[in-house]
Write a protein that holds these residues in place. Structure first.
Motif, PDB file in Angstrom:
ATOM      1  N   UNK A  53      15.959  28.776 100.788  1.00  0.00           N
ATOM      2  CA  UNK A  53      16.691  27.802  99.971  1.00  0.00           C
ATOM      3  C   UNK A  53      17.036  28.435  98.628  1.00  0.00           C
ATOM      4  N   UNK A  54      18.318  28.491  98.266  1.00  0.00           N
ATOM      5  CA  UNK A  54      18.690  28.993  96.931  1.00  0.00           C
ATOM      6  C   UNK A  54      18.473  27.923  95.867  1.00  0.00           C
ATOM      7  N   UNK A  55      17.831  28.331  94.777  1.00  0.00           N
ATOM      8  CA  UNK A  55      17.452  27.417  93.695  1.00  0.00           C
ATOM      9  C   UNK A  55      18.199  27.851  92.441  1.00  0.00           C
ATOM     10  N   UNK A  56      19.213  27.081  92.035  1.00  0.00           N
ATOM     11  CA  UNK A  56      20.041  27.450  90.902  1.00  0.00           C
ATOM     12  C   UNK A  56      19.414  27.089  89.567  1.00  0.00           C
ATOM     13  N   UNK A  57      19.753  27.872  88.531  1.00  0.00           N
ATOM     14  CA  UNK A  57      19.203  27.615  87.196  1.00  0.00           C
ATOM     15  C   UNK A  57      20.277  27.606  86.104  1.00  0.00           C
ATOM     16  N   UNK A  58      21.540  27.829  86.450  1.00  0.00           N
ATOM     17  CA  UNK A  58      22.540  28.029  85.395  1.00  0.00           C
ATOM     18  C   UNK A  58      23.714  27.052  85.419  1.00  0.00           C
ATOM     19  N   UNK A  59      23.743  26.098  86.352  1.00  0.00           N
ATOM     20  CA  UNK A  59      24.884  25.182  86.407  1.00  0.00           C
ATOM     21  C   UNK A  59      24.946  24.276  85.175  1.00  0.00           C
ATOM     22  N   UNK A  60      23.792  23.796  84.730  1.00  0.00           N
ATOM     23  CA  UNK A  60      23.800  22.880  83.588  1.00  0.00           C
ATOM     24  C   UNK A  60      24.481  21.568  83.911  1.00  0.00           C
ATOM     25  N   UNK A  72      29.931  27.146  90.647  1.00  0.00           N
ATOM     26  CA  UNK A  72      29.791  26.366  91.878  1.00  0.00           C
ATOM     27  C   UNK A  72      30.157  27.205  93.099  1.00  0.00           C
ATOM     28  N   UNK A  73      31.221  27.988  92.993  1.00  0.00           N
ATOM     29  CA  UNK A  73      31.620  28.841  94.112  1.00  0.00           C
ATOM     30  C   UNK A  73      30.540  29.874  94.427  1.00  0.00           C
ATOM     31  N   UNK A  74      29.923  30.431  93.384  1.00  0.00           N
ATOM     32  CA  UNK A  74      28.851  31.398  93.600  1.00  0.00           C
ATOM     33  C   UNK A  74      27.663  30.756  94.310  1.00  0.00           C
ATOM     34  N   UNK A  75      27.297  29.539  93.897  1.00  0.00           N
ATOM     35  CA  UNK A  75      26.168  28.862  94.529  1.00  0.00           C
ATOM     36  C   UNK A  75      26.492  28.530  95.983  1.00  0.00           C
ATOM     37  N   UNK A  76      27.726  28.095  96.235  1.00  0.00           N
ATOM     38  CA  UNK A  76      28.132  27.802  97.614  1.00  0.00           C
ATOM     39  C   UNK A  76      28.092  29.064  98.471  1.00  0.00           C
ATOM     40  N   UNK A  77      28.538  30.191  97.909  1.00  0.00           N
ATOM     41  CA  UNK A  77      28.529  31.450  98.660  1.00  0.00           C
ATOM     42  C   UNK A  77      27.111  31.871  99.013  1.00  0.00           C
ATOM     43  N   UNK A  78      26.185  31.674  98.098  1.00  0.00           N
ATOM     44  CA  UNK A  78      24.788  32.036  98.379  1.00  0.00           C
ATOM     45  C   UNK A  78      24.190  31.126  99.446  1.00  0.00           C
ATOM     46  N   UNK A  79      24.547  29.852  99.413  1.00  0.00           N
ATOM     47  CA  UNK A  79      24.066  28.932 100.445  1.00  0.00           C
ATOM     48  C   UNK A  79      24.544  29.362 101.824  1.00  0.00           C
ATOM     49  N   UNK A 129      28.630  14.614  91.436  1.00  0.00           N
ATOM     50  CA  UNK A 129      29.635  14.382  92.487  1.00  0.00           C
ATOM     51  C   UNK A 129      30.584  15.579  92.618  1.00  0.00           C
ATOM     52  N   UNK A 130      30.958  16.167  91.496  1.00  0.00           N
ATOM     53  CA  UNK A 130      31.806  17.357  91.549  1.00  0.00           C
ATOM     54  C   UNK A 130      31.082  18.485  92.277  1.00  0.00           C
ATOM     55  N   UNK A 131      29.815  18.671  91.963  1.00  0.00           N
ATOM     56  CA  UNK A 131      29.034  19.721  92.620  1.00  0.00           C
ATOM     57  C   UNK A 131      28.902  19.449  94.104  1.00  0.00           C
ATOM     58  N   UNK A 132      28.626  18.211  94.474  1.00  0.00           N
ATOM     59  CA  UNK A 132      28.488  17.874  95.894  1.00  0.00           C
ATOM     60  C   UNK A 132      29.771  18.157  96.663  1.00  0.00           C
ATOM     61  N   UNK A 133      30.906  17.876  96.051  1.00  0.00           N
ATOM     62  CA  UNK A 133      32.189  18.152  96.699  1.00  0.00           C
ATOM     63  C   UNK A 133      32.417  19.640  96.924  1.00  0.00           C
ATOM     64  N   UNK A 134      31.771  20.478  96.126  1.00  0.00           N
ATOM     65  CA  UNK A 134      32.021  21.923  96.153  1.00  0.00           C
ATOM     66  C   UNK A 134      31.024  22.696  97.007  1.00  0.00           C
ATOM     67  N   UNK A 135      29.961  22.046  97.455  1.00  0.00           N
ATOM     68  CA  UNK A 135      28.904  22.747  98.171  1.00  0.00           C
ATOM     69  C   UNK A 135      28.943  22.452  99.659  1.00  0.00           C
ATOM     70  N   UNK A 136      28.636  23.436 100.495  1.00  0.00           N
ATOM     71  CA  UNK A 136      28.719  23.241 101.951  1.00  0.00           C
ATOM     72  C   UNK A 136      27.493  22.567 102.547  1.00  0.00           C
ATOM     73  N   UNK A 137      26.463  22.365 101.758  1.00  0.00           N
ATOM     74  CA  UNK A 137      25.211  21.762 102.233  1.00  0.00           C
ATOM     75  C   UNK A 137      24.741  20.742 101.204  1.00  0.00           C
TER      76      UNK A 137
END
Length: 478
Positions: A53-60, A72-79, A129-137
């Motif tokens: 599980x990738x655990x982000x620390x920089x989105x704020x 967001x794109x970077x976090x989605x790519x890691x997922x 909500x913006x983050x949820x729309x951008x993530x594949x999981x």
């Protein structure tokens, strides 16, 4: 999906993690993973069927600005690279300033608490909500540890989390060590928070160690897990059977047998605190218990069922301004419509967060209502962490400077707020040293010059450039 028992994967203990018995899954800091190449250890764990599980620390996500699309794109790519069942982040802000406040952007280098106000909640919900729309999981958010509290808060932590889940369907990552930290530092009762938050929305749980100094609890992730933290875990387990529990350790790593002992203590605590009659409804927290919309759909894809949750006490909120509602996904449970906060709300949050961060990292006066002693504790903690992370990111610096590294860096940090990441910070620190004729030892100065040129190219800035930067820093702090 039930995750089971896990541990935070860190490069320093990669071999230990692979050899520990009974590890069902691991969590890794998302920003430390390169999208083009996975560490061999993580590849081997995945081949064994261990979830990562990738655990982000920089989105704020708790900041005044909408989430950065690139992050967001970077976090989605890691997922996707990790084939992760979900991703996690924090309910926090990590930077402030910028165009909304007509001031330079400042980086905290740490997770700072969001004020539990209706304004901050409105901003956080739209950002989620913006983050949820951008993530594949699915996304889960973690409660953070705090050294200070905001004045004039309008909701408790449990109420704040309950409202967040109700509006967005986001899952929760509950850190029981952070609940204990806030009990010691802020006087908040962990049992009350657990009673008020929707425990069936929990995706998994963090357990970590810390240390108390001068009546303040520091969530270090570098000390053993204490009995009070395990007691909070027992409180949580008496209410719900979480899908996963994970041991976090980020520094001062102990021998493998000590980590194994801490994992055994966590399992034993869960077993002793289990309430059989509560287990059936508790499994509502399983990651697969909720309908899933397609990748990119917003909150409904990870919306926990709300019918089973006892209603938590909620604070009365003022009437919401009329605005367009966020869309819902027809294939998932409908969420209550949530107003999109107007720019004036984001501006108010931006002003408040910028004033606090300037006081913490740029020497500005304490904003009204804050405990100045606690601001000092937090400010020193931020500077200390900054020095420690730069030493890890650029280990050559303490090697070159020797015992004088920490004193020199803290003096630099007091004058220069961080405006970029830690790698940029390391380069800026080296620039300042070289441009002022330091270090005094000529051999050390040559080594530092070579190091800087290898990473930045060109020539360190001159005294005029440094004076301009100092003037800019003074404006930030004023």
């Amino acid at each position: 999906m039930r995750l089971g028992t896990g541990i935070g994967w860190r490069p320093e203990i990669a071999d230990v993690v692979e050899a520990l018995p009974g590890i069902d899954w691991v969590e890794t800091v998302a920003e430390n993973i390169c999208t083009g190449h996975l560490p061999d250890s993580l590849l081997r764990l995945r081949e064994r069927g261990v979830a990562v599980v990738p655990h982000g620390v920089s989105l704020g996500l708790g900041g005044a600005e909408r989430p950065d699309p690139g992050r967001l794109a970077d976090l989605a790519a890691r997922a996707e690279l990790l084939a992760a069942p979900l991703v996690t982040e924090h309910i926090a802000f990590v930077r402030a300033g910028g165009p909304r406040t007509a001031s330079p952007t400042l980086e905290a280098g740490h997770l700072l608490p969001v004020p539990r106000t209706w304004d901050a909640l409105d901003v956080l919900c739209e950002n989620v909500r913006i983050a949820q729309d951008s993530l594949p999981v699915p996304l889960a958010l973690e409660n953070i540890a705090a050294l200070l509290s905001w004045p004039d808060e309008e909701l408790t932590e449990g109420q704040f989390l309950a409202e967040l889940v109700e509006r967005t369907g986001v899952r929760l990552l509950i850190d029981v060590a952070n609940l204990h930290t806030n009990h010691v530092n802020l006087g908040e009762d962990p049992a009350v928070a657990l009673d008020e938050l929707p425990v069936e929305a929990i995706a998994y749980v963090h357990v970590a160690g810390g240390v108390e100094k001068d009546g303040v609890w520091h969530d270090t992730h570098a000390h053993p897990v204490t009995r009070p933290v395990l007691d909070v875990l027992a409180e949580l387990r008496s209410r719900v059977d979480p899908p996963g529990v994970l041991l976090e350790r980020d520094d001062d790593f102990p021998p493998a047998e000590e980590l194994a002992g801490e994992l055994a203590a966590i399992r034993a605590t869960l077993d002793r605190a289990a309430v059989p009659d509560a287990d059936a409804p508790a499994h509502a927290g399983d990651l697969t218990s909720c309908p899933v919309a397609g990748p990119g759909a917003h909150a409904g894809k990870d919306t926990p069922p709300t019918a089973a949750r006892p209603s938590a006490p909620t604070a009365a909120r003022p009437p919401a301004p009329a605005s367009s509602s966020a869309p819902t996904v027809s294939s998932a449970p409908a969420l209550p419509s949530a107003p999109v906060p107007p720019d004036s709300v984001r501006d108010r949050v931006a002003a408040a967060q910028t004033a606090l961060l300037r006081a913490l990292v740029a020497g500005a006066p304490a904003p009204p209502g804050f405990d100045e002693r606690r601001l000092g504790v937090q400010s020193r903690a931020l500077a200390s962490k900054r020095a420690g992370v730069v030493a890890k990111v650029a280990p050559e610096l303490p090697e070159i400077l020797g015992s004088g590294y920490r004193e020199a860096f803290l003096a630099y940090a007091a004058r220069r707020p961080m405006s970029g990441g830690y790698r940029r910070d390391a380069l800026d620190f080296a620039e300042e040293l070289l441009s002022t004729g330091r270090p005094a030892d000529r051999a050390a100065r040559r080594r530092l010059t070579r190091w800087w040129k290898d990473r930045a190219g060109g020539r360190p800035p001159g005294r005029t450039t440094l004076l301009l930067r100092a003037a800019r820093a003074a404006l930030v702090g004023g």
